[in-house]
Write a protein that holds these residues in place. Structure first.
Motif, PDB file in Angstrom:
ATOM      1  N   ASP A  38       0.856  -1.190   0.000  1.00  0.00           N
ATOM      2  CA  ASP A  38       0.000   0.000   0.000  1.00  0.00           C
ATOM      3  C   ASP A  38       0.893   1.241   0.000  1.00  0.00           C
ATOM      4  O   ASP A  38       1.841   1.335   0.785  1.00  0.00           O
ATOM      5  CB  ASP A  38      -0.872  -0.027   1.253  1.00  0.00           C
ATOM      6  N   TYR A  39       0.625   2.180  -0.872  1.00  0.00           N
ATOM      7  CA  TYR A  39       1.488   3.357  -1.027  1.00  0.00           C
ATOM      8  C   TYR A  39       1.615   4.143   0.269  1.00  0.00           C
ATOM      9  O   TYR A  39       2.637   4.778   0.509  1.00  0.00           O
ATOM     10  CB  TYR A  39       0.985   4.254  -2.162  1.00  0.00           C
ATOM     11  N   ARG A  40       0.609   4.082   1.137  1.00  0.00           N
ATOM     12  CA  ARG A  40       0.690   4.826   2.403  1.00  0.00           C
ATOM     13  C   ARG A  40       1.806   4.293   3.289  1.00  0.00           C
ATOM     14  O   ARG A  40       2.507   5.053   3.952  1.00  0.00           O
ATOM     15  CB  ARG A  40      -0.652   4.770   3.134  1.00  0.00           C
ATOM     16  N   PHE A  41       2.001   2.975   3.283  1.00  0.00           N
ATOM     17  CA  PHE A  41       3.080   2.380   4.071  1.00  0.00           C
ATOM     18  C   PHE A  41       4.443   2.715   3.471  1.00  0.00           C
ATOM     19  O   PHE A  41       5.406   2.973   4.192  1.00  0.00           O
ATOM     20  CB  PHE A  41       2.900   0.866   4.187  1.00  0.00           C
ATOM     21  N   THR A  42       4.511   2.704   2.155  1.00  0.00           N
ATOM     22  CA  THR A  42       5.759   3.079   1.480  1.00  0.00           C
ATOM     23  C   THR A  42       6.118   4.524   1.797  1.00  0.00           C
ATOM     24  O   THR A  42       7.278   4.839   2.100  1.00  0.00           O
ATOM     25  CB  THR A  42       5.622   2.878  -0.043  1.00  0.00           C
ATOM     26  N   LEU A  43       5.137   5.407   1.751  1.00  0.00           N
ATOM     27  CA  LEU A  43       5.394   6.819   2.060  1.00  0.00           C
ATOM     28  C   LEU A  43       5.743   7.025   3.531  1.00  0.00           C
ATOM     29  O   LEU A  43       6.595   7.849   3.869  1.00  0.00           O
ATOM     30  CB  LEU A  43       4.189   7.673   1.657  1.00  0.00           C
ATOM     31  N   ALA A  44       5.116   6.265   4.415  1.00  0.00           N
ATOM     32  CA  ALA A  44       5.453   6.353   5.841  1.00  0.00           C
ATOM     33  C   ALA A  44       6.888   5.890   6.076  1.00  0.00           C
ATOM     34  O   ALA A  44       7.627   6.506   6.858  1.00  0.00           O
ATOM     35  CB  ALA A  44       4.478   5.523   6.670  1.00  0.00           C
ATOM     36  N   ASN A  45       7.296   4.835   5.399  1.00  0.00           N
ATOM     37  CA  ASN A  45       8.665   4.356   5.503  1.00  0.00           C
ATOM     38  C   ASN A  45       9.643   5.429   4.999  1.00  0.00           C
ATOM     39  O   ASN A  45      10.687   5.665   5.601  1.00  0.00           O
ATOM     40  CB  ASN A  45       8.819   3.056   4.701  1.00  0.00           C
ATOM     41  N   GLU A  46       9.282   6.080   3.919  1.00  0.00           N
ATOM     42  CA  GLU A  46      10.127   7.149   3.379  1.00  0.00           C
ATOM     43  C   GLU A  46      10.210   8.335   4.346  1.00  0.00           C
ATOM     44  O   GLU A  46      11.286   8.907   4.547  1.00  0.00           O
ATOM     45  CB  GLU A  46       9.571   7.612   2.033  1.00  0.00           C
ATOM     46  N   ARG A  47       9.095   8.708   4.971  1.00  0.00           N
ATOM     47  CA  ARG A  47       9.112   9.807   5.945  1.00  0.00           C
ATOM     48  C   ARG A  47       9.992   9.469   7.142  1.00  0.00           C
ATOM     49  O   ARG A  47      10.712  10.330   7.662  1.00  0.00           O
ATOM     50  CB  ARG A  47       7.687  10.133   6.417  1.00  0.00           C
ATOM     51  N   GLN A  84      11.285  -1.863   3.552  1.00  0.00           N
ATOM     52  CA  GLN A  84      10.599  -1.911   2.258  1.00  0.00           C
ATOM     53  C   GLN A  84      10.516  -3.343   1.744  1.00  0.00           C
ATOM     54  O   GLN A  84       9.466  -3.776   1.276  1.00  0.00           O
ATOM     55  CB  GLN A  84      11.339  -1.012   1.244  1.00  0.00           C
TER      56      GLN A  84
END
Length: 121
Positions: free
Chosen positions: A18-27, A85
């Motif tokens: 889910d892109y939200r988890f990917t973005l949270a990991n990036e943050r 990731q």
């Protein structure tokens, strides 16, 4: 075990999380990088702007400690981001955060050295 089973064991099936988890990991990665930049700036500032302590080399030890910790955290942040990731892509448990205790212990040690240097001088 068939050839397909062996291949799956060495190359787990990956899917786009889910892109939200990917973005949270990036943050989270970017937060570690901000911390790294703060330590780097702090180390340079201590070395360049703080008057020498009465304890010989204390200023250098504090500055080098900050800069070295920044280098370790920057590298560790990348590897942690990549590991998280991969775990998300493979539906595996997330790795334990090794950077958190390292940062806490290292900053605590640097703070003790700084406090002793200030109290003595």
């Amino acid at each position: 075990m068939t050839e397909v089973d062996q291949r799956d064991a060495t190359h787990p099936v990956e899917h786009e999380p889910d892109y939200r988890f990917t973005l949270a990991n990036e943050r989270t990665f970017l937060a570690w990088i901000r911390t790294t930049l703060g330590l780097l700036a702090g180390g340079v500032a201590v070395h360049q702007l703080i008057a020498p302590f009465h304890v010989a080399g204390a200023r250098t030890v504090i500055a080098v400690g900050c800069v070295a910790l920044a280098a370790v955290l920057a590298t560790g942040a990348y590897f942690h981001w990549r590991t998280v990731q991969q775990a998300m892509r493979r539906d595996q448990p997330l790795p334990s955060p090794t950077l958190v205790p390292l940062l806490a212990a290292s900053v605590g040690l640097i703070a003790v050295i700084a406090a002793i240097s200030v109290l003595i001088g």
